[in-house]
Design a protein around this motif. Structure first.
Motif, PDB file in Angstrom:
ATOM      1  N   PRO A   1     -20.115  61.012  -1.569  1.00 62.03           N
ATOM      2  CA  PRO A   1     -19.516  61.685  -0.479  1.00 62.03           C
ATOM      3  C   PRO A   1     -18.673  60.637   0.652  1.00 62.03           C
ATOM      4  N   PHE A   2     -17.416  60.532   0.679  1.00 66.30           N
ATOM      5  CA  PHE A   2     -17.047  59.950   2.254  1.00 66.30           C
ATOM      6  C   PHE A   2     -15.664  60.410   2.594  1.00 66.30           C
ATOM      7  N   TRP A   3     -15.448  60.030   3.175  1.00 72.25           N
ATOM      8  CA  TRP A   3     -14.507  60.811   4.920  1.00 72.25           C
ATOM      9  C   TRP A   3     -13.070  59.610   4.595  1.00 72.25           C
ATOM     10  N   PHE A   4     -12.079  60.313   4.262  1.00 72.92           N
ATOM     11  CA  PHE A   4     -10.611  59.373   3.517  1.00 72.92           C
ATOM     12  C   PHE A   4      -9.923  60.178   4.732  1.00 72.92           C
ATOM     13  N   ASP A   5      -8.946  59.154   4.855  1.00 72.91           N
ATOM     14  CA  ASP A   5      -7.105  59.738   5.598  1.00 72.91           C
ATOM     15  C   ASP A   5      -6.737  60.444   4.881  1.00 72.91           C
ATOM     16  N   THR A   6      -6.033  61.287   5.200  1.00 78.34           N
ATOM     17  CA  THR A   6      -5.355  62.218   5.175  1.00 78.34           C
ATOM     18  C   THR A   6      -3.740  61.865   4.983  1.00 78.34           C
ATOM     19  N   ALA A   7      -3.270  61.106   5.756  1.00 79.44           N
ATOM     20  CA  ALA A   7      -2.169  59.813   5.394  1.00 79.44           C
ATOM     21  C   ALA A   7      -2.513  58.096   5.439  1.00 79.44           C
ATOM     22  N   PRO A   8      -1.160  57.808   4.759  1.00 80.96           N
ATOM     23  CA  PRO A   8      -1.578  56.561   5.578  1.00 80.96           C
ATOM     24  C   PRO A   8      -1.574  56.004   6.686  1.00 80.96           C
ATOM     25  N   VAL A   9      -2.406  54.646   7.164  1.00 80.15           N
ATOM     26  CA  VAL A   9      -2.154  54.526   8.545  1.00 80.15           C
ATOM     27  C   VAL A   9      -0.712  53.918   9.188  1.00 80.15           C
ATOM     28  N   THR A  10      -0.218  54.842  10.040  1.00 80.15           N
ATOM     29  CA  THR A  10       1.205  55.032  10.820  1.00 80.15           C
ATOM     30  C   THR A  10       1.115  53.039  11.711  1.00 80.15           C
ATOM     31  N   ASN A  11       2.590  52.399  11.685  1.00 75.22           N
ATOM     32  CA  ASN A  11       2.785  52.289  12.577  1.00 75.22           C
ATOM     33  C   ASN A  11       1.911  51.892  14.086  1.00 75.22           C
ATOM     34  N   ALA A  12       2.624  53.202  14.522  1.00 77.71           N
ATOM     35  CA  ALA A  12       2.173  53.350  15.831  1.00 77.71           C
ATOM     36  C   ALA A  12       0.279  52.972  15.837  1.00 77.71           C
ATOM     37  N   ALA A  13      -0.831  54.021  15.098  1.00 75.91           N
ATOM     38  CA  ALA A  13      -1.993  53.074  15.142  1.00 75.91           C
ATOM     39  C   ALA A  13      -2.199  51.866  14.870  1.00 75.91           C
ATOM     40  N   TYR A  14      -1.168  50.824  13.492  1.00 72.13           N
ATOM     41  CA  TYR A  14      -1.131  49.452  13.355  1.00 72.13           C
ATOM     42  C   TYR A  14      -1.284  48.594  15.062  1.00 72.13           C
ATOM     43  N   LEU A  15      -0.160  49.347  15.885  1.00 68.50           N
ATOM     44  CA  LEU A  15       0.772  48.662  16.932  1.00 68.50           C
ATOM     45  C   LEU A  15      -0.827  48.719  17.983  1.00 68.50           C
TER      46      LEU A  15
END
Length: 445
Positions: free
Chosen positions: A217-231
């Motif tokens: 079992p693992f936790w998984f992002d429900t959406a891709p990493v965004t520009n804001a998060a990467y910034l």
């Protein structure tokens, strides 16, 4: 390990339905090829816009040559039209950096050659019975050639992104939707599931065969990493701190002075990016694009997470906990529609993270298909029981630790070349591709 539900059950396809599907797939691919090679003048077709890419005119004739080799010669048993050019358009005989110096067909001749091959291929399709050999069964080679052309269309779109000068392509932006209200991550249950396929008629060799894989079992992002998060990673000194990077990644960052995704630049307090000849403010809610594997891995470490393995990614994308089945796509077995995913170059950018609720998996994970290719933690390796078909240069020669697996497709990928089992791969330094990522963490973390 308890065996999971078997691969998606295939029904015997109707010959006319196969003919229509093959014709539609080939026609869609050729329309896109024509668009990508007719929107610029001849100097842009014959120029090399990056040493990483072929001249557009090479891709154009290579598409025709592969179609001739596999449909006209291998399936149809026809005499070679232009045997003297086979070596020029063999992707393994000449690296991309050398191709501009080859005596390539000029644009008009390349177009004429590809058109002549296509006309003869359509005559072959009209008479095909889709039985007899693995090449002809269920129209496999017609599907392989449609996928091959679409893959080169994606490559040509990358060349357009690398090309300097004013915009040559236009497309509407994705439809704006409501903000994604769901949780940031979901728990994917542990246990076995069926990975890969033995029944998808146009699946390529590296997707085969279907086989059971047990995933914790693992936790998984429900959406891709965004520009804001990467910034936030950038602003926190992510590119200046060795602690987040693998040794090879850190050496690559220092050697090439990386400070942000490819095509980004800082101007005062703003981050801008160049996208197909247009300079614009980096949109905060879009999935981050044009990052290499090393950057994705470093961000995940900085965020206290990790990249998912390929098996984890596929389980999140295909496994339905209610039925125990592995479906063709996150939303089920139906072919992709515009409501499911951002595919086929309908748009020239990703949709905002969390878009396409109709394309969500049973666990609520969105955008697993389309928008951005997603880096995984896994090396590109064969599945148990792998057999190279119809030629080892498609997959087998790339297996090993040099290449990392990407999954899910991007806005530049056509539906014919994208499914829940489809595997892409590239070097961990590659950034010109339409690549992003999402992260995971083990249940105990």
């Amino acid at each position: 390990m308890t065996a999971p539900e078997t691969d998606v059950t295939a029904t015997e396809p109707d010959a006319e339905a196969l003919r229509e599907r093959a014709l539609a797939s080939l026609t869609t691919a050729r329309s896109r090829t024509t668009l990508l090679t007719s929107c610029v003048e001849e100097p842009d077709l014959t120029a090399q816009h990056s040493p990483l890419m072929s001249p557009l005119v090479w891709d154009l004739a290579h598409i025709g040559n592969q179609e001739e080799l596999w449909l006209l010669r291998a399936v149809g048993g026809r005499e070679a039209l232009r045997p003297e050019i086979d070596g020029l358009y063999d992707a393994f005989e000449h690296p991309r950096s050398e191709r501009p110096s080859l005596p390539l067909l000029p644009p008009a001749e390349a177009r004429g050659y590809a058109a002549e091959v296509r006309g003869r291929a359509l005559d072959l399709l009209a008479a095909a019975d889709f039985h007899g050999t693995r090449l002809t069964e269920a129209g496999f080679t017609f599907g392989m050639i449609a996928q091959h052309e679409q893959q080169h269309d994606e490559t040509m779109l990358i060349t357009h992104q690398l090309r300097k000068g004013p915009p040559a392509l236009t497309a509407p932006d994705p439809e704006p939707g409501p903000l994604f209200p769901g949780p940031a991550e979901v728990l994917v249950p542990g246990g076995p599931f069926t990975m890969g396929t033995s029944t998808e008629p146009w699946a390529l060799d590296n997707e085969r065969p279907a086989h059971p894989v047990d995933v914790a079992p693992f936790w998984f992002d429900t959406a891709p990493v965004t520009n804001a998060a990467y910034l936030a990673f950038i602003e926190d000194g992510g590119y200046d701190s060795e602690r987040w990077w693998t040794p090879a990644g850190w050496a690559h960052v220092r050697q090439h002075s990386l400070t942000a995704p490819l095509f980004w630049r800082r101007e005062g307090s703003q981050w801008l990016r160049r996208r197909f000849g247009v300079t614009e403010v980096v949109p905060p809610d879009e999935p981050v694009l044009h990052v290499c594997w090393y950057e994705a891995d470093a961000y995940a470490r900085w965020a206290g997470r990790r990249l998912p393995t390929e098996a984890e990614w596929e389980k999140a994308a295909r496994y339905d906990p209610a039925t125990g089945r592995s479906t063709r796509y996150p939303w089920g077995d139906a072919d992709p529609g515009p409501e499911h995913a951002n595919l086929g170059q309908r748009h020239l950018r990703p949709a905002p993270a969390g878009s396409y609720p109709a394309g969500a998996s049973p666990l609520g994970v969105r955008q697993l298909i389309g928008d951005v290719w997603e880096w995984t933690a896994s090396d590109f390796l064969p599945y148990p029981g792998f057999t190279a078909f119809p030629y080892k240069e498609y997959s087998e020669v790339f297996f090993g630790s040099d290449h990392k697996v990407l999954r899910g497709g991007s806005f530049a990928v056509d539906p014919v070349a994208c499914r829940g089992t489809f595997r892409n791969w590239d070097y961990p330094i590659r950034r010109q591709i339409f690549s992003g990522f999402r992260t995971a963490r083990s249940e105990s973390v």
